[in-house]
Design an enzyme around this catalytic site. Structure first.
Site, mmCIF file in Angstrom:
data_model
loop_
_atom_site.group_PDB
_atom_site.id
_atom_site.type_symbol
_atom_site.label_atom_id
_atom_site.label_comp_id
_atom_site.label_asym_id
_atom_site.label_seq_id
_atom_site.Cartn_x
_atom_site.Cartn_y
_atom_site.Cartn_z
ATOM 1 N N TYR A 94 0.840 -1.211 0.000
ATOM 2 C CA TYR A 94 0.000 0.000 0.000
ATOM 3 C C TYR A 94 0.876 1.263 0.000
ATOM 4 C CZ TYR A 94 -3.831 3.050 1.668
ATOM 5 O OH TYR A 94 -4.774 4.045 1.816
ATOM 6 N N LYS A 154 1.024 4.151 -2.862
ATOM 7 C CA LYS A 154 0.672 5.541 -2.552
ATOM 8 C C LYS A 154 1.861 6.483 -2.752
ATOM 9 C CE LYS A 154 -3.691 4.857 -1.447
ATOM 10 N NZ LYS A 154 -4.768 5.366 -2.323
#
Ligand code: NAP
Length: 247
Positions: free
Chosen positions: A155, A159
């Site tokens: 993640y 991001k």
């Protein structure tokens, strides 16, 4: 009604931050495409809510991690409303685990939805935006992309990649009148954070100077600002909305 006459596409708008963003953009006067992947009923509820308040909205199913779906989402928007002024890349997933235990498919799924999906949606939306010689792209990143988080290497990579993508695209398209920015939320109350364990939630909350989690509407208001004429001299930026967590 600062966005009257404008058309917005919000990916992953059936729930959470995307839902609040779709509603806030509609309240500001935009016609909104409420994209969803699996939860049609929830997406139709968002559309009904917007229409009850006097706005215009349409639910469109598309898996942003599939190139043809992303293309069809933008084509469907053009067919319904004739233009695309605002693209909010909000759809996102988590598949958390410590790196040594992380399955390859969980790495791939998060990168594909949270980063490659943005690439697909931007490529599709840029064509009408180039023709119009204006547009706003707002990418929902995360403070995890700035500070990292144990158990979220996939993640965080997606991001952080999204932040680099935002700045690069902002430089590419500025001369066409298209502005590209990111919003990096901290800990926001949605289904995504509901599924975290109690200990992880407590450890986040202890580190937030404002002493509470954020609400989806508090992210949505920043997106509306970035979509509005008030932000016309802002591009390539990451606006952090985290109650002070990363300061
Ligand atoms: P959420 O409540 O779990 O909602 C996720 C949304 O994304 C749903 O509408 C879901 O659609 C959609 N979605 C998932 N995969 C998709 C796909 N392949 N194609 C299209 N739509 C897809 O999440 P959230 O907390 O609101 O998060 C929204 C965004 O904010 C994400 O990018 C997330 O990384 C980011 N963010 C959240 C937080 C937080 O604390 N909540 C913090 C920082 C950043 P269906 O309902 O149809 O499945």
């Amino acid at each position: 009604m600062t966005l009257a006459g404008q058309v917005a596409v919000v990916t992953g708008a059936s729930r959470g931050i995307g839902r609040a963003t779709a509603i806030a953009l509609a309240r500001a006067g935009a016609k909104v495409v409420v994209n969803y992947c699996s939860q049609e009923e929830a997406a139709q509820e968002v559309v009904s809510f917007i229409k009850e308040k006097g706005g215009e909205a349409l639910a469109l199913k598309a898996d942003v991690s599939a190139k043809e779906d992303a293309q069809a989402l933008i084509e469907g928007t053009l067919a319904a409303f004739g233009r695309v002024d605002i693209l909010v890349n909000n759809a996102g997933i988590t598949r958390d685990n410590l790196l040594l235990r992380m399955r390859h498919e969980d790495w791939e799924a998060v990168l594909r939805t949270n980063l490659t999906g943005v690439f697909f949606c931007c490529q599709a939306a840029l064509k009408p935006m180039f023709r119009q010689r204006c547009g706003r792209i707002i990418n929902i990143a995360s403070v995890v992309g700035l500070m990292g988080n144990a158990g979220q290497a996939n993640y965080a990579a997606a991001k952080a990649g999204l932040i680099g993508f935002t700045k690069s695209l902002a430089k590419e398209v500025a001369s066409w009148g298209i502005l590209v920015n990111a919003v990096a939320p901290g800990f926001i109350t949605t289904d995504m954070t509901e599924k975290l364990g109690e200990e992880v939630r407590r450890s986040f909350l202890e580190r937030i100077p404002l002493g509470r989690p954020g609400q989806p509407e508090e992210v949505a208001e920043v997106v509306v600002f970035l979509a509005s004429p008030a932000s016309r001299y802002i591009t390539g930026q990451v606006i952090v909305v985290d109650g002070g967590l990363t300061m």
